[in-house]
Design an enzyme around this catalytic site. Sequence first.
Site, PDB file in Angstrom:
ATOM      1  N   SER A 197      -0.011  -8.191   5.912  1.00  0.00           N
ATOM      2  CA  SER A 197       1.410  -7.623   5.122  1.00  0.00           C
ATOM      3  C   SER A 197       2.319  -6.546   6.043  1.00  0.00           C
ATOM      4  O   SER A 197       3.669  -6.790   6.089  1.00  0.00           O
ATOM      5  CB  SER A 197       0.899  -6.926   3.891  1.00  0.00           C
ATOM      6  OG  SER A 197       0.160  -7.828   3.114  1.00  0.00           O
ATOM      7  N   HIS A 243       2.359  -1.721   4.546  1.00  0.00           N
ATOM      8  CA  HIS A 243       3.770  -2.148   4.235  1.00  0.00           C
ATOM      9  C   HIS A 243       4.580  -1.397   4.760  1.00  0.00           C
ATOM     10  O   HIS A 243       5.603  -1.547   5.645  1.00  0.00           O
ATOM     11  CB  HIS A 243       3.846  -2.316   2.797  1.00  0.00           C
ATOM     12  CG  HIS A 243       3.122  -3.365   2.152  1.00  0.00           C
ATOM     13  ND1 HIS A 243       3.047  -3.866   0.701  1.00  0.00           N
ATOM     14  CD2 HIS A 243       1.825  -3.834   2.712  1.00  0.00           C
ATOM     15  CE1 HIS A 243       2.124  -4.948   0.585  1.00  0.00           C
ATOM     16  NE2 HIS A 243       1.632  -5.018   1.727  1.00  0.00           N
TER      17      HIS A 243
END
Length: 293
Positions: A197, A243
């Site tokens: 991610s 993220h």
Amino acid sequence: MAEPYGQPQPGAGLAHCYRHPDRETGIRCARCERPICPSCMISAPVGYQCPECVQGGSAAVRAARPRTIAGGSVAADPRLVTKILLGINLAVFFAVLAGGDRMVTDLGMLGYAIDGETFTWIGVADGEWYRMLTSAFLHEQIWHLGFNMLGLWFLGPPLEAALGRARYLALYLISALAGSTLSYLLAEQNQLSLGASGAVFGLFGATAVLVRRLRYDFRPIAILLAVNLVITFTWSNIAWQAHIGGLVAGAAVAFGLVNAPRERRTLVQTGTCVVVLLVIVVACVVRTAQLLG
């Protein structure tokens, strides 16, 4: 009427090959008109050329080869690196299925914790720095792998085509490291995290920068990024630190890649990557000192 280049010239007093003075010849190079013997002549679309003109023409072709907006070489397959990254993620996923949870524990992103089996300290603070990169290729659930690989396949090829393979790969790996770094700084020291991610969010950031640089419609990528950020902060069991770290690093690296002046392009691009990596290293050193202090 004059004879065309490449045909023997009749009559006495033939010229001598400029590379082999002992050989007479009636053939001349179609480009520079120097006499060349059969050993030196190279077939060309019109007549024959000498070795030097052929080499010069090849160099000119190489010099005129098209470049990407970031100065990279235009590749025949703009998805090659993306395919390789996808393949590595898939291979590691199947290895996890075969090897079990131990592989996740040994390679996942972990700050500092006690191993429940050996009762020894493990994690990045204990010197296991490789976790910061290996964790970016680890997935346990098929849905987790699917979402990340879908993002990689959607965002990767356009960036690879725009940046060139080497710059694109650097962007991906630095984004992955930055995601792990922010997790190391802000997450609980014994929190285990994994997944691509951080790297994928780095591609989001880079895509946003590239879209602005090319003056394309910014709304589609802005909406897609906003949706993913909402998911990041509303769903449980998501390492939001990875993220955000990947997103910021990806945007920073991409900005340096696509806005570097042509005269000092390589220097500025390399410097941008080095600066981001230095920030990562300093942040990790400081965090390690805190955990071990």
